[in-house]
Design an enzyme around this catalytic site. Structure first.
Site, mmCIF file in Angstrom:
data_model
loop_
_atom_site.group_PDB
_atom_site.id
_atom_site.type_symbol
_atom_site.label_atom_id
_atom_site.label_comp_id
_atom_site.label_asym_id
_atom_site.label_seq_id
_atom_site.Cartn_x
_atom_site.Cartn_y
_atom_site.Cartn_z
ATOM 1 N N ASN A 132 0.813 -1.207 0.000
ATOM 2 C CA ASN A 132 0.000 0.000 0.000
ATOM 3 C C ASN A 132 0.848 1.259 0.000
ATOM 4 O OD1 ASN A 132 -2.624 -1.100 -0.020
ATOM 5 N ND2 ASN A 132 -2.445 -1.626 2.143
ATOM 6 N N ASN A 153 -10.961 6.729 3.007
ATOM 7 C CA ASN A 153 -11.661 6.462 4.250
ATOM 8 C C ASN A 153 -11.593 7.656 5.195
ATOM 9 O OD1 ASN A 153 -12.503 3.677 3.897
ATOM 10 N ND2 ASN A 153 -10.336 3.159 3.936
ATOM 11 N N SER A 179 -3.769 2.773 17.933
ATOM 12 C CA SER A 179 -4.806 3.629 17.365
ATOM 13 C C SER A 179 -5.886 3.915 18.401
ATOM 14 C CB SER A 179 -5.424 2.930 16.152
ATOM 15 O OG SER A 179 -6.619 3.556 15.741
ATOM 16 N N ALA A 180 -6.507 5.068 18.270
ATOM 17 C CA ALA A 180 -7.671 5.376 19.109
ATOM 18 C C ALA A 180 -8.842 4.456 18.802
ATOM 19 C CB ALA A 180 -8.087 6.831 18.900
ATOM 20 N N TYR A 193 -9.999 -4.630 12.579
ATOM 21 C CA TYR A 193 -8.806 -3.779 12.662
ATOM 22 C C TYR A 193 -8.562 -3.339 14.098
ATOM 23 C CZ TYR A 193 -5.874 0.344 12.497
ATOM 24 O OH TYR A 193 -4.886 1.269 12.750
ATOM 25 N N LYS A 242 -5.321 -4.156 16.934
ATOM 26 C CA LYS A 242 -4.533 -3.201 17.718
ATOM 27 C C LYS A 242 -4.632 -3.509 19.213
ATOM 28 C CE LYS A 242 -2.725 -0.848 14.419
ATOM 29 N NZ LYS A 242 -1.267 -0.970 14.152
ATOM 30 N N ARG A 247 -13.848 15.608 15.565
ATOM 31 C CA ARG A 247 -12.713 14.700 15.696
ATOM 32 C C ARG A 247 -11.442 15.478 16.028
ATOM 33 N NH1 ARG A 247 -16.520 12.073 15.826
ATOM 34 N NH2 ARG A 247 -17.110 10.225 14.621
#
Length: 345
Positions: free
Chosen positions: A37, A199, A126-127, A150, A154, A232
């Site tokens: 990616n 995304n 990640s949050a 996902y 984490k 956010r």
């Protein structure tokens, strides 16, 4: 002598910016990336940006043989680990791939590190691990809530590292939970530019501003927020990269393991982001209000004081700076080289 760092997924969006920050901080860095990616042109861009040749290996994080060879050759002092699959919606469709790369890949890396006597790692979390939190701004003490595969990878990664350090005190681990990375490097040589419909909000808005997409869909305008749209915590990718350098310095310098949020502690709504991007690009950003998305929360903001207390970390860049750097990247040099997606491995 400069300390040697293995940067997994280092050709990706956050990884490439962290590479630059590590080089500027005086570390000797080798990138490991399978370019699934990320585009190979990133290596050339990093050479232009730093003025130095890039040490890199094209390999998968699950390739134990190549990993062991790299550790034998370079005698790494620490690892900064980004290499992972990261799209939430894709993880729902392909959970086994996500568990394989994100969890098996981490275990494979840790085994190789252990065998090589390198037991210092900064882990990209990640949050997402918070799911829908009960409290905002959200502290590191909030409970785990896996909303998708996902997020579960984490959570599992953090649990593996915590149990490893509990079992063997020689391990030294920094876990960084970041909120919403945005923006690009001031040089316009590296940044985020997904090939498909993005995304994340900022690259989506950027494609609308550039005319590649006709409009932005805003999912709900009836939340209990100042303008009704979701809020956010956006953090400039350069600030995020700085956080990894500070984390590494704490681990290598004081041997101080830690778990911290990386965010600004300040929230911005979707419509605030749209307005800021219009200012940065001097372009219109058409949008259409649609229904709320299942699982979205009104406000998602980091409690960021722990990172400042432990690491001395403070985000420096404003939302306007994030938007301006993103637009500079979208309209800058990268457009002629078609780098494709630049996300983590």
């Amino acid at each position: 002598m400069a300390e040697k760092i293995l940067l997994t997924g280092g050709a990706g969006y956050i990884g490439s910016h962290t590479y630059v920050a590590l080089i500027e901080a005086g570390y000797e860095v080798t990138i490991l990336d399978n370019f699934q990616n990320a585009n190979r042109s990133v290596v050339h861009r990093l050479e232009r940006l730093t003025g130095k040749p890039v040490s890199f290996a094209e390999a998968d994080i699950r390739d134990a043989t190549t990993l062991a060879s790299l550790f034998s050759e370079h005698q790494f002092d620490a690892v900064v680990h980004f290499a992972a699959l990261k799209a939430v919606s894709e993880s729902v469709e392909r959970p086994l791939d996500y568990f394989d790369v994100n969890i098996s890949g981490l275990i494979n890396l840790l085994r190789v590190m252990d065998a090589a006597g390198c037991r210092t790692i900064v882990f990209s979390s990640s949050a997402t691990v918070y799911g829908v939190p009960d409290e905002t701004p959200t502290p590191e003490t909030a409970e785990f809530r896996a909303m998708n595969p996902y997020g579960q990878t984490k959570i599992s990664g953090e649990q593996i590292l915590n149990q490893l350090t509990a079992a063997d005190e020689r391990w030294n681990v920094g876990i960084l939970r970041y909120f919403n990375p945005a923006g690009a490097h001031a040089s316009a040589l590296i940044g985020e530019d997904p090939r498909d419909i993005p995304n994340n909000l900022m690259p989506y808005i950027a494609k609308v501003a550039a005319g590649e997409l006709s409009e932005l869909q805003v999912f709900g305008d009836d939340y209990d927020t100042p303008d009704g749209t979701g809020v956010r915590d956006y953090i400039h990718v350069d600030d995020l990269a700085k956080g990894h350098v500070l984390s590494l310095a704490a681990l290598l310098g004081e041997g101080q393991g830690h778990l911290v949020n990386l965010g600004t502690g300040e929230g911005h709504s979707v419509l605030e982001m749209v307005a800021a991007y219009k200012r940065a690009s001097n372009r219109d950003v058409p949008y259409r209000i649609t229904e709320r998305r299942a699982g979205d929360v009104p406000v998602y903001v980091a409690r960021a004081d722990k990172a400042e207390e432990i690491l001395g970390f403070q985000a420096e860049h404003s939302l306007d700076e994030m938007c301006a750097s993103s637009w500079h990247w979208i309209t800058g040099e990268h457009s002629s080289e078609d780098p494709g997606p630049e996300n983590e491995e």
